[in-house]
Design a protein around this motif. Structure first.
Motif, PDB file in Angstrom:
ATOM      1  N   MET A  92      25.484  76.339  81.066  1.00 35.87           N
ATOM      2  CA  MET A  92      25.041  77.668  81.479  1.00 35.87           C
ATOM      3  C   MET A  92      24.233  77.600  82.765  1.00 35.87           C
ATOM      4  O   MET A  92      24.407  78.416  83.682  1.00 35.87           O
ATOM      5  CB  MET A  92      24.211  78.311  80.362  1.00 35.87           C
ATOM      6  CG  MET A  92      25.032  78.697  79.129  1.00 35.87           C
ATOM      7  SD  MET A  92      24.000  79.042  77.670  1.00 35.87           S
ATOM      8  CE  MET A  92      23.023  80.396  78.262  1.00 35.87           C
ATOM      9  N   ARG A  93      23.357  76.590  82.840  1.00 32.22           N
ATOM     10  CA  ARG A  93      22.535  76.446  84.034  1.00 32.22           C
ATOM     11  C   ARG A  93      23.387  76.058  85.248  1.00 32.22           C
ATOM     12  O   ARG A  93      23.238  76.628  86.333  1.00 32.22           O
ATOM     13  CB  ARG A  93      21.452  75.386  83.792  1.00 32.22           C
ATOM     14  CG  ARG A  93      20.514  75.191  84.986  1.00 32.22           C
ATOM     15  CD  ARG A  93      19.366  74.252  84.646  1.00 32.22           C
ATOM     16  NE  ARG A  93      19.822  72.909  84.357  1.00 32.22           N
ATOM     17  CZ  ARG A  93      19.829  72.370  83.145  1.00 32.22           C
ATOM     18  NH1 ARG A  93      19.425  73.058  82.102  1.00 32.22           N
ATOM     19  NH2 ARG A  93      20.246  71.130  82.961  1.00 32.22           N
ATOM     20  N   GLU A  94      24.264  75.099  85.068  1.00 30.65           N
ATOM     21  CA  GLU A  94      25.085  74.631  86.182  1.00 30.65           C
ATOM     22  C   GLU A  94      26.005  75.722  86.712  1.00 30.65           C
ATOM     23  O   GLU A  94      26.309  75.772  87.915  1.00 30.65           O
ATOM     24  CB  GLU A  94      25.903  73.412  85.744  1.00 30.65           C
ATOM     25  CG  GLU A  94      25.051  72.167  85.487  1.00 30.65           C
ATOM     26  CD  GLU A  94      25.866  71.021  84.916  1.00 30.65           C
ATOM     27  OE1 GLU A  94      27.033  71.254  84.518  1.00 30.65           O
ATOM     28  OE2 GLU A  94      25.338  69.891  84.875  1.00 30.65           O
TER      29      GLU A  94
ATOM     30  N   TRP B 135      19.847  81.772  86.821  1.00 29.45           N
ATOM     31  CA  TRP B 135      20.108  81.804  85.385  1.00 29.45           C
ATOM     32  C   TRP B 135      19.144  82.772  84.693  1.00 29.45           C
ATOM     33  O   TRP B 135      19.470  83.400  83.694  1.00 29.45           O
ATOM     34  CB  TRP B 135      19.941  80.388  84.847  1.00 29.45           C
ATOM     35  CG  TRP B 135      20.221  80.192  83.406  1.00 29.45           C
ATOM     36  CD1 TRP B 135      21.119  80.868  82.631  1.00 29.45           C
ATOM     37  CD2 TRP B 135      19.594  79.257  82.538  1.00 29.45           C
ATOM     38  NE1 TRP B 135      21.092  80.393  81.343  1.00 29.45           N
ATOM     39  CE2 TRP B 135      20.165  79.395  81.269  1.00 29.45           C
ATOM     40  CE3 TRP B 135      18.609  78.288  82.735  1.00 29.45           C
ATOM     41  CZ2 TRP B 135      19.784  78.625  80.184  1.00 29.45           C
ATOM     42  CZ3 TRP B 135      18.239  77.509  81.655  1.00 29.45           C
ATOM     43  CH2 TRP B 135      18.822  77.688  80.399  1.00 29.45           C
ATOM     44  N   LEU B 136      17.927  82.900  85.262  1.00 29.25           N
ATOM     45  CA  LEU B 136      16.885  83.703  84.642  1.00 29.25           C
ATOM     46  C   LEU B 136      16.738  85.076  85.292  1.00 29.25           C
ATOM     47  O   LEU B 136      15.741  85.744  85.071  1.00 29.25           O
ATOM     48  CB  LEU B 136      15.534  82.975  84.774  1.00 29.25           C
ATOM     49  CG  LEU B 136      15.419  81.607  84.118  1.00 29.25           C
ATOM     50  CD1 LEU B 136      14.091  80.980  84.494  1.00 29.25           C
ATOM     51  CD2 LEU B 136      15.532  81.734  82.617  1.00 29.25           C
ATOM     52  N   LYS B 137      17.721  85.476  86.095  1.00 31.30           N
ATOM     53  CA  LYS B 137      17.496  86.645  86.934  1.00 31.30           C
ATOM     54  C   LYS B 137      17.262  87.923  86.140  1.00 31.30           C
ATOM     55  O   LYS B 137      16.740  88.895  86.673  1.00 31.30           O
ATOM     56  CB  LYS B 137      18.655  86.836  87.904  1.00 31.30           C
ATOM     57  CG  LYS B 137      20.004  87.077  87.258  1.00 31.30           C
ATOM     58  CD  LYS B 137      21.056  87.117  88.342  1.00 31.30           C
ATOM     59  CE  LYS B 137      22.441  87.278  87.736  1.00 31.30           C
ATOM     60  NZ  LYS B 137      23.475  87.279  88.779  1.00 31.30           N
ATOM     61  N   SER B 138      17.632  87.950  84.868  1.00 28.89           N
ATOM     62  CA  SER B 138      17.336  89.123  84.046  1.00 28.89           C
ATOM     63  C   SER B 138      15.944  89.043  83.419  1.00 28.89           C
ATOM     64  O   SER B 138      15.523  89.968  82.745  1.00 28.89           O
ATOM     65  CB  SER B 138      18.385  89.263  82.930  1.00 28.89           C
ATOM     66  OG  SER B 138      19.657  89.486  83.467  1.00 28.89           O
ATOM     67  N   LEU B 139      15.240  87.941  83.644  1.00 29.42           N
ATOM     68  CA  LEU B 139      13.949  87.729  82.999  1.00 29.42           C
ATOM     69  C   LEU B 139      12.819  87.871  84.017  1.00 29.42           C
ATOM     70  O   LEU B 139      12.755  87.128  84.988  1.00 29.42           O
ATOM     71  CB  LEU B 139      13.899  86.324  82.385  1.00 29.42           C
ATOM     72  CG  LEU B 139      12.736  86.021  81.450  1.00 29.42           C
ATOM     73  CD1 LEU B 139      12.868  86.828  80.166  1.00 29.42           C
ATOM     74  CD2 LEU B 139      12.686  84.532  81.131  1.00 29.42           C
TER      75      LEU B 139
ATOM     76  N   GLU C 216      22.273  71.336  73.844  1.00 26.67           N
ATOM     77  CA  GLU C 216      21.870  70.872  75.166  1.00 26.67           C
ATOM     78  C   GLU C 216      23.036  70.935  76.145  1.00 26.67           C
ATOM     79  O   GLU C 216      22.871  71.340  77.301  1.00 26.67           O
ATOM     80  CB  GLU C 216      21.323  69.440  75.074  1.00 26.67           C
ATOM     81  CG  GLU C 216      20.705  68.933  76.359  1.00 26.67           C
ATOM     82  CD  GLU C 216      19.465  69.724  76.746  1.00 26.67           C
ATOM     83  OE1 GLU C 216      19.214  69.832  77.958  1.00 26.67           O
ATOM     84  OE2 GLU C 216      18.770  70.241  75.854  1.00 26.67           O
ATOM     85  N   ARG C 217      24.234  70.566  75.688  1.00 29.28           N
ATOM     86  CA  ARG C 217      25.414  70.647  76.554  1.00 29.28           C
ATOM     87  C   ARG C 217      25.686  72.093  76.950  1.00 29.28           C
ATOM     88  O   ARG C 217      26.036  72.375  78.098  1.00 29.28           O
ATOM     89  CB  ARG C 217      26.649  70.061  75.862  1.00 29.28           C
ATOM     90  CG  ARG C 217      26.637  68.559  75.695  1.00 29.28           C
ATOM     91  CD  ARG C 217      28.044  67.975  75.672  1.00 29.28           C
ATOM     92  NE  ARG C 217      28.979  68.713  74.849  1.00 29.28           N
ATOM     93  CZ  ARG C 217      29.148  68.544  73.540  1.00 29.28           C
ATOM     94  NH1 ARG C 217      28.383  67.649  72.910  1.00 29.28           N
ATOM     95  NH2 ARG C 217      30.043  69.235  72.865  1.00 29.28           N
ATOM     96  N   VAL C 218      25.513  72.996  76.001  1.00 32.27           N
ATOM     97  CA  VAL C 218      25.776  74.411  76.276  1.00 32.27           C
ATOM     98  C   VAL C 218      24.787  74.942  77.308  1.00 32.27           C
ATOM     99  O   VAL C 218      25.179  75.572  78.299  1.00 32.27           O
ATOM    100  CB  VAL C 218      25.698  75.243  74.978  1.00 32.27           C
ATOM    101  CG1 VAL C 218      25.678  76.736  75.303  1.00 32.27           C
ATOM    102  CG2 VAL C 218      26.858  74.902  74.061  1.00 32.27           C
TER     103      VAL C 218
END
Length: 337
Positions: free
Chosen positions: A40-42, A136-140, A34-36
């Protein structure tokens, strides 16, 4: 864009741990994972696994977030999505959000870990939070169904709710009704607003008055339709016809009318919206606006696969036109007692 070392520093773990979380190559505690993912999101870090899986299509799987609801409309759309995914050789990973934004985001993270090739979103709650993740999801590839935002990163497949509301109301006007009410959906939902706008346009262009007392807000479920009908029946003057903005609320409204001794369509005519399978088995069978649910699902999957395959996309909004299904819940004004 942040790199893996910056993510490791933010999460207070090693880069090796980051790699294990991304690639699922070793057990990592849920708290650490969850920390990871939070880091990644932040930091708007796009893990390479997403880009890699999109490029080579290793998973042949699609994720779908959908609202868990008593409304069979969602189940009927999901059935269409599942069928077309199967035909195209893709697996569907379904996440029921239970109406909670937190649950929606939790499913989203899980789907990313499973390396889905694309994402379908069909839930009102958590949409903005999901869209906030798009860096964060720009490749999806992402396709939203039913309602939501439209952007260069997101496609929207939706029915023409304005036209549907107009069709329903025109039908009642053509039956001779002039005292027409409406049970709307939640005012923070675009389809509800559009259906009501279509209702009002049909009245105004026919020279009829929109009576605010005859417009009652519901929540797209049976209970709210029941309560809205009770409020309408308590008025000193009530409408002779009613447009209800989805079939579930129409079912609740019909139940409330029955309990009050009101006979449909002898005393009041009702038009619903969605044409769920149950609508034809009500007593009386419900006149309703048909949303082509199979087509909605097929179009969403088709557009998502086009995104996955890197095809050029120009129109990010695809509208599906509804149509009127006439059954026995409406009668001419002259036939009403």
């Amino acid at each position: 864009m942040a790199n893996i070392k910056e993510v490791a520093a933010r999460a207070q773990v090693s880069t090796t741990t980051i790699s294990h979380v991304i690639n699922e190559t070793r057990f990592v505690s849920e708290a650490t994972r969850e920390r990871v993912f939070t880091a990644m999101r932040e930091l708007n870090y796009a893990p390479s696994l997403v880009a890699r899986s999109l490029k080579v299509k290793e998973t042949n799987s699609i994720g779908m977030l959908v609202t868990t609801s008593s409304n069979p409309f969602f189940a009927e759309v999901v059935r269409g999505v599942e069928r077309y995914c199967f035909e195209q050789g893709y697996n569907l990973m379904l996440g029921n959000t239970e109406g909670q934004a937190e649950t929606a985001l939790s499913y989203l993270k899980m789907m990313l870990r499973k390396r889905v090739d694309g994402l379908l979103i069909m839930c009102s709650e958590g949409q903005q939070e999901v869209f906030n993740q798009l860096d964060w999801l720009k490749s999806l590839p992402v396709v939203v169904m039913d309602w939501g935002l439209v952007s260069a990163d997101v496609d929207l497949i939706a029915d023409n709710s304005f036209h549907g509301g107009y069709l329903a109301t025109r039908h009642l006007i053509e039956l001779g009704h002039s005292a027409i009410g409406c049970i709307t959906g939640p005012q923070n939902r675009a389809p509800a607003n559009q259906r009501q706008a279509g209702f009002e346009k049909a009245l105004l262009e026919s020279g009829l008055t929109v009576n605010p007392q005859w417009i009652q807000e519901g929540d797209f479920d049976c209970a709210s339709g029941f309560a809205a009908m009770e409020r309408l029946l308590a008025l000193p003057a009530r409408p002779t016809a009613l447009f209800v903005c989805n079939d579930m609320m129409a079912m609740g409204a019909i139940s409330a009318a029955h309990q009050a001794g009101i006979v449909i369509p002898r005393d009041i005519s009702i038009v619903g919206y969605d044409n769920v399978a149950l609508a034809q088995y009500l007593s009386p069978p419900l006149t309703t606006i048909n949303q082509p649910k199979e087509e909605l699902g097929r179009l969403a999957v088709t557009r998502l696969l086009a995104r996955i395959n890197g095809e050029e996309v120009e129109n990010h909004l695809i509208t599906v036109d509804p149509d009127l299904v006439i059954r026995q819940s409406c009668a001419p004004l002259s036939a009403q007692s």
